[in-house]
Design a protein around this motif. Structure first.
Motif, PDB file in Angstrom:
ATOM      1  N   GLY A  69       0.826  -1.209   0.000  1.00 35.69           N
ATOM      2  CA  GLY A  69       0.000   0.000   0.000  1.00 35.69           C
ATOM      3  C   GLY A  69       0.851   1.246   0.000  1.00 35.69           C
ATOM      4  N   LYS A  70       0.632   2.116   0.949  1.00 34.71           N
ATOM      5  CA  LYS A  70       1.427   3.342   1.065  1.00 34.71           C
ATOM      6  C   LYS A  70       2.744   3.031   1.771  1.00 34.71           C
ATOM      7  N   PRO A  71       3.793   3.762   1.448  1.00 35.18           N
ATOM      8  CA  PRO A  71       5.115   3.477   2.018  1.00 35.18           C
ATOM      9  C   PRO A  71       5.181   3.493   3.546  1.00 35.18           C
ATOM     10  N   ASP A  72       4.319   4.239   4.216  1.00 38.09           N
ATOM     11  CA  ASP A  72       4.387   4.338   5.668  1.00 38.09           C
ATOM     12  C   ASP A  72       3.450   3.365   6.389  1.00 38.09           C
ATOM     13  N   LYS A  73       2.851   2.442   5.654  1.00 37.01           N
ATOM     14  CA  LYS A  73       1.901   1.519   6.269  1.00 37.01           C
ATOM     15  C   LYS A  73       2.524   0.142   6.485  1.00 37.01           C
ATOM     16  N   THR A  74       1.948  -0.603   7.417  1.00 38.85           N
ATOM     17  CA  THR A  74       2.328  -1.985   7.644  1.00 38.85           C
ATOM     18  C   THR A  74       1.725  -2.824   6.516  1.00 38.85           C
ATOM     19  N   PRO A  75       2.497  -3.773   5.965  1.00 38.25           N
ATOM     20  CA  PRO A  75       1.954  -4.563   4.857  1.00 38.25           C
ATOM     21  C   PRO A  75       0.803  -5.458   5.306  1.00 38.25           C
ATOM     22  N   VAL A  76      -0.130  -5.680   4.396  1.00 36.57           N
ATOM     23  CA  VAL A  76      -1.237  -6.587   4.615  1.00 36.57           C
ATOM     24  C   VAL A  76      -0.914  -7.848   3.824  1.00 36.57           C
ATOM     25  N   ILE A  77      -0.909  -8.997   4.498  1.00 33.24           N
ATOM     26  CA  ILE A  77      -0.616 -10.256   3.819  1.00 33.24           C
ATOM     27  C   ILE A  77      -1.872 -10.703   3.081  1.00 33.24           C
ATOM     28  N   ILE A  78      -1.703 -11.006   1.816  1.00 35.69           N
ATOM     29  CA  ILE A  78      -2.826 -11.426   0.980  1.00 35.69           C
ATOM     30  C   ILE A  78      -2.571 -12.846   0.507  1.00 35.69           C
ATOM     31  N   ASP A  79      -3.509 -13.716   0.745  1.00 38.17           N
ATOM     32  CA  ASP A  79      -3.423 -15.095   0.255  1.00 38.17           C
ATOM     33  C   ASP A  79      -4.559 -15.288  -0.737  1.00 38.17           C
ATOM     34  N   PRO A  80      -4.271 -15.277  -2.043  1.00 34.33           N
ATOM     35  CA  PRO A  80      -5.335 -15.363  -3.047  1.00 34.33           C
ATOM     36  C   PRO A  80      -6.214 -16.603  -2.914  1.00 34.33           C
ATOM     37  N   ALA A  81      -5.693 -17.679  -2.335  1.00 36.17           N
ATOM     38  CA  ALA A  81      -6.483 -18.901  -2.207  1.00 36.17           C
ATOM     39  C   ALA A  81      -7.659 -18.720  -1.262  1.00 36.17           C
ATOM     40  N   PHE A  82      -7.585 -17.732  -0.370  1.00 39.07           N
ATOM     41  CA  PHE A  82      -8.644 -17.550   0.612  1.00 39.07           C
ATOM     42  C   PHE A  82      -9.382 -16.239   0.459  1.00 39.07           C
ATOM     43  N   ALA A  83      -9.197 -15.579  -0.652  1.00 39.15           N
ATOM     44  CA  ALA A  83      -9.914 -14.328  -0.897  1.00 39.15           C
ATOM     45  C   ALA A  83     -11.342 -14.679  -1.280  1.00 39.15           C
ATOM     46  N   THR A  84     -12.284 -14.421  -0.385  1.00 41.83           N
ATOM     47  CA  THR A  84     -13.660 -14.868  -0.596  1.00 41.83           C
ATOM     48  C   THR A  84     -14.377 -14.088  -1.691  1.00 41.83           C
ATOM     49  N   ASP A  85     -13.978 -12.854  -1.919  1.00 43.01           N
ATOM     50  CA  ASP A  85     -14.691 -12.055  -2.912  1.00 43.01           C
ATOM     51  C   ASP A  85     -13.950 -11.981  -4.245  1.00 43.01           C
ATOM     52  N   ASP A  86     -12.900 -12.756  -4.394  1.00 45.88           N
ATOM     53  CA  ASP A  86     -12.089 -12.691  -5.600  1.00 45.88           C
ATOM     54  C   ASP A  86     -12.355 -13.914  -6.475  1.00 45.88           C
ATOM     55  N   CYS A  87     -13.095 -13.729  -7.537  1.00 45.43           N
ATOM     56  CA  CYS A  87     -13.363 -14.809  -8.486  1.00 45.43           C
ATOM     57  C   CYS A  87     -12.411 -14.657  -9.657  1.00 45.43           C
ATOM     58  N   ASP A  88     -11.559 -15.631  -9.859  1.00 47.06           N
ATOM     59  CA  ASP A  88     -10.584 -15.593 -10.935  1.00 47.06           C
ATOM     60  C   ASP A  88     -10.486 -17.000 -11.531  1.00 47.06           C
ATOM     61  N   PRO A  89     -11.489 -17.401 -12.309  1.00 52.55           N
ATOM     62  CA  PRO A  89     -11.473 -18.750 -12.879  1.00 52.55           C
ATOM     63  C   PRO A  89     -10.364 -18.905 -13.908  1.00 52.55           C
ATOM     64  N   PHE A  90      -9.992 -20.141 -14.161  1.00 56.34           N
ATOM     65  CA  PHE A  90      -9.032 -20.412 -15.223  1.00 56.34           C
ATOM     66  C   PHE A  90      -9.713 -20.090 -16.549  1.00 56.34           C
ATOM     67  N   ALA A  91      -8.980 -19.412 -17.423  1.00 60.95           N
ATOM     68  CA  ALA A  91      -9.559 -18.927 -18.671  1.00 60.95           C
ATOM     69  C   ALA A  91      -8.865 -19.473 -19.911  1.00 60.95           C
ATOM     70  N   ASN A  92      -7.671 -20.044 -19.746  1.00 60.51           N
ATOM     71  CA  ASN A  92      -6.934 -20.522 -20.908  1.00 60.51           C
ATOM     72  C   ASN A  92      -6.079 -21.718 -20.512  1.00 60.51           C
ATOM     73  N   MET A  93      -5.774 -22.543 -21.502  1.00 58.46           N
ATOM     74  CA  MET A  93      -4.978 -23.736 -21.284  1.00 58.46           C
ATOM     75  C   MET A  93      -4.019 -23.884 -22.453  1.00 58.46           C
ATOM     76  N   GLY A  94      -2.789 -24.299 -22.152  1.00 54.11           N
ATOM     77  CA  GLY A  94      -1.780 -24.481 -23.188  1.00 54.11           C
ATOM     78  C   GLY A  94      -2.157 -25.562 -24.188  1.00 54.11           C
ATOM     79  N   THR A  95      -1.429 -25.580 -25.294  1.00 53.31           N
ATOM     80  CA  THR A  95      -1.689 -26.573 -26.343  1.00 53.31           C
ATOM     81  C   THR A  95      -0.597 -27.635 -26.403  1.00 53.31           C
ATOM     82  N   HIS A  96       0.413 -27.503 -25.529  1.00 57.30           N
ATOM     83  CA  HIS A  96       1.510 -28.471 -25.460  1.00 57.30           C
ATOM     84  C   HIS A  96       1.893 -28.696 -24.002  1.00 57.30           C
ATOM     85  N   PHE A  97       2.390 -29.885 -23.722  1.00 59.75           N
ATOM     86  CA  PHE A  97       2.962 -30.161 -22.417  1.00 59.75           C
ATOM     87  C   PHE A  97       4.404 -29.676 -22.443  1.00 59.75           C
TER      88      PHE A  97
END
Length: 153
Positions: A69-97
């Motif tokens: 955030g701002k330089p003078d603030k304490t950082p907030v740890i964010i774990d995307p796996a537990f963000a309840t309001d964050d929907c980010d489905p998989f949208a693409n898949m490779g064509t090769h392994f």
């Protein structure tokens, strides 16, 4: 097959990669553009057997990062796996392994890895998948998608 419905999940196959013995990894989306199951939104990649039965549903291994955030603030740890309001489905898949190997050239600004791509699956090979925001390495054996931290271009 593209367009096939996944039983009891109200999802439709959007992309697929064939494995051995008729198994496949599929990227699925909602049938009528409306997600019916909250567990499917961020976990919409599946491994199916020859009959279309689910072997695994993707599990995400996210990177935990600090939002300073701002330089003078304490950082907030964010774990995307537990963000309840964050929907980010998989949208693409490779064509090769692929297999990623460390590069022998350790000079600055050069790639740190070399990639070897394959048409067919074999144990140890990965499949690239991505959300609208980040790229992931999917292990077809375990169903674990590890976030690479690389943003989607």
């Amino acid at each position: 097959m593209i367009g096939e419905e996944i039983a009891n999940l109200s999802l439709r196959v959007v992309r697929e990669m064939r494995l051995r013995d008729g198994e496949r990894i599929v990227l699925a989306g909602p049938i009528d553009y409306k997600w019916r199951h909250i567990s499917s939104i961020n976990h919409n990649v599946f491994r199916l057997d020859l009959s279309g039965n689910i072997i695994w549903q993707v599990r995400r291994k996210e990177i935990v990062f600090a939002d300073w955030g701002k330089p003078d603030k304490t950082p907030v740890i964010i774990d995307p796996a537990f963000a309840t309001d964050d929907c980010d489905p998989f949208a693409n898949m490779g064509t090769h392994f692929f297999v990623r190997r460390p590069s022998d050239d350790h000079q600055p600004y050069l790639p740190k890895f070399n990639y070897e791509y394959f048409e067919d699956y074999a144990p140890g090979r990965l499949l690239g998948i991505s959300t609208y925001e980040l790229e992931y390495d999917l292990d077809p054996e375990t169903g674990i998608a590890a976030c690479t931290g690389v943003p989607v271009n």
